[in-house]
Design a protein around this motif. Structure first.
Motif, PDB file in Angstrom:
ATOM      1  N   TRP A 128       0.864  -1.178   0.000  1.00 16.35           N
ATOM      2  CA  TRP A 128       0.000   0.000   0.000  1.00 16.35           C
ATOM      3  C   TRP A 128       0.893   1.218   0.000  1.00 16.35           C
ATOM      4  O   TRP A 128       1.786   1.336   0.821  1.00 16.35           O
TER       5      TRP A 128
ATOM      6  N   LEU B  14      -2.898   4.221  -2.828  1.00 16.82           N
ATOM      7  CA  LEU B  14      -3.059   3.242  -3.904  1.00 16.82           C
ATOM      8  C   LEU B  14      -2.542   1.885  -3.461  1.00 16.82           C
ATOM      9  O   LEU B  14      -1.560   1.806  -2.733  1.00 16.82           O
ATOM     10  N   TRP B  15      -3.156   0.848  -3.941  1.00 19.41           N
ATOM     11  CA  TRP B  15      -2.571  -0.485  -3.844  1.00 19.41           C
ATOM     12  C   TRP B  15      -1.491  -0.545  -4.913  1.00 19.41           C
ATOM     13  O   TRP B  15      -1.703  -0.107  -6.048  1.00 19.41           O
TER      14      TRP B  15
ATOM     15  N   SER C 164     -10.139   3.292 -11.272  1.00 18.61           N
ATOM     16  CA  SER C 164     -10.472   3.857  -9.960  1.00 18.61           C
ATOM     17  C   SER C 164      -9.467   4.921  -9.550  1.00 18.61           C
ATOM     18  O   SER C 164      -9.847   5.944  -8.971  1.00 18.61           O
TER      19      SER C 164
ATOM     20  N   ASP D  34     -10.475  -1.353 -14.538  1.00 23.72           N
ATOM     21  CA  ASP D  34     -10.452  -1.904 -13.186  1.00 23.72           C
ATOM     22  C   ASP D  34     -10.441  -3.424 -13.265  1.00 23.72           C
ATOM     23  O   ASP D  34     -11.107  -4.020 -14.127  1.00 23.72           O
TER      24      ASP D  34
ATOM     25  N   HIS E 161     -10.049  -7.088 -10.539  1.00 29.48           N
ATOM     26  CA  HIS E 161     -10.029  -7.583  -9.161  1.00 29.48           C
ATOM     27  C   HIS E 161      -8.628  -8.078  -8.841  1.00 29.48           C
ATOM     28  O   HIS E 161      -8.211  -9.126  -9.303  1.00 29.48           O
TER      29      HIS E 161
ATOM     30  N   HIS F  15     -13.688  -7.814  -1.573  1.00 31.26           N
ATOM     31  CA  HIS F  15     -13.271  -6.413  -1.494  1.00 31.26           C
ATOM     32  C   HIS F  15     -13.707  -5.682  -2.756  1.00 31.26           C
ATOM     33  O   HIS F  15     -13.613  -6.222  -3.852  1.00 31.26           O
ATOM     34  N   LYS F  16     -14.123  -4.453  -2.606  1.00 31.93           N
ATOM     35  CA  LYS F  16     -14.425  -3.647  -3.787  1.00 31.93           C
ATOM     36  C   LYS F  16     -13.100  -3.268  -4.458  1.00 31.93           C
ATOM     37  O   LYS F  16     -12.041  -3.248  -3.823  1.00 31.93           O
TER      38      LYS F  16
ATOM     39  N   GLU G 201     -10.358  -0.952  -5.622  1.00 33.44           N
ATOM     40  CA  GLU G 201      -9.875   0.330  -5.141  1.00 33.44           C
ATOM     41  C   GLU G 201      -8.804   0.858  -6.097  1.00 33.44           C
ATOM     42  O   GLU G 201      -8.334   0.132  -6.970  1.00 33.44           O
ATOM     43  N   PRO G 202      -8.397   2.122  -5.927  1.00 27.32           N
ATOM     44  CA  PRO G 202      -7.330   2.662  -6.770  1.00 27.32           C
ATOM     45  C   PRO G 202      -6.063   1.811  -6.644  1.00 27.32           C
ATOM     46  O   PRO G 202      -5.669   1.416  -5.553  1.00 27.32           O
TER      47      PRO G 202
END
Length: 186
Positions: A53, A72-73, A111, A142, A144, A150-151, A153-154
């Motif tokens: 992260w 961001l991830w 995202s 986007d 997964h 989990h939704k 994310e950026p």
């Protein structure tokens, strides 16, 4: 819809730092197999918890004169990651294949792109962890990259020729034979 295609992809773990130093050479050897479509050196396993992260600080002035920070991830991977995982590139595919930059090249997902106010994604400069300068070279749909619980994310893919595994996409015919050949090469 996952946004990636995990079918016919095998991840080969590089068990030590000394082996990881030779990841690029191992990848090139694996690519000699005619049943291998593509390969990527990376530090990512689909659906596993990603520990990377990071913060991105875009070199953009907001309306109040400050710079906007976002989390961001981070996925560490070489330039062949999007091709190997079949992640759809929205903009910048040519840049992924032919970037020539002294700065750190990044690919961001939709995202993350949504946080950029002026809508200009490719070529945007930014600082990473307050010390590394980088440039966005592409935007991808986007996908997964964590569990489906989990939704999305950026996220950003940092283009780097290092990692602790090699992901290999292979043709769907002769799967057993191809896997045996990959194992022998490994």
């Amino acid at each position: 819809k996952l946004g990636i295609n995990p079918e016919n992809v095998v991840n080969i773990r590089l068990q030590s730092a000394s082996i990881s130093q030779h990841a690029k050479e191992i990848k090139e050897e694996l690519l000699k197999n005619p049943d291998v479509i593509s390969a990527s050196v990376n530090s990512y396993e689909p659906s596993k918890h990603n520990e990377h992260w990071g913060g991105i600080l875009f070199n953009e002035k907001t309306n109040n004169g400050t710079r906007e920070e976002m989390g961001l991830w981070i996925i560490i991977a070489d330039k062949d990651f999007t091709r190997t995982m079949e992640i759809e590139v929205i903009e910048g595919e040519e840049m992924i294949n032919h970037f020539t930059s002294a700065e750190i090249p990044f690919i961001i997902n939709e995202s993350a792109a949504g946080f950029i106010e002026d809508g200009i994604i490719v070529g945007k400069e930014f600082e990473f962890f307050d010390q590394y300068k980088g440039k966005i070279i592409a935007e991808v749909k986007d996908f997964h990259f964590r569990s489906l619980h989990h939704k999305i994310e950026p996220a950003a893919i940092v283009i780097y020729d290092g990692g602790n595994q090699i992901s290999v996409r292979f043709r769907s015919h002769n799967i057993q034979s191809t896997l045996a050949t990959l194992e022998k090469t490994w």
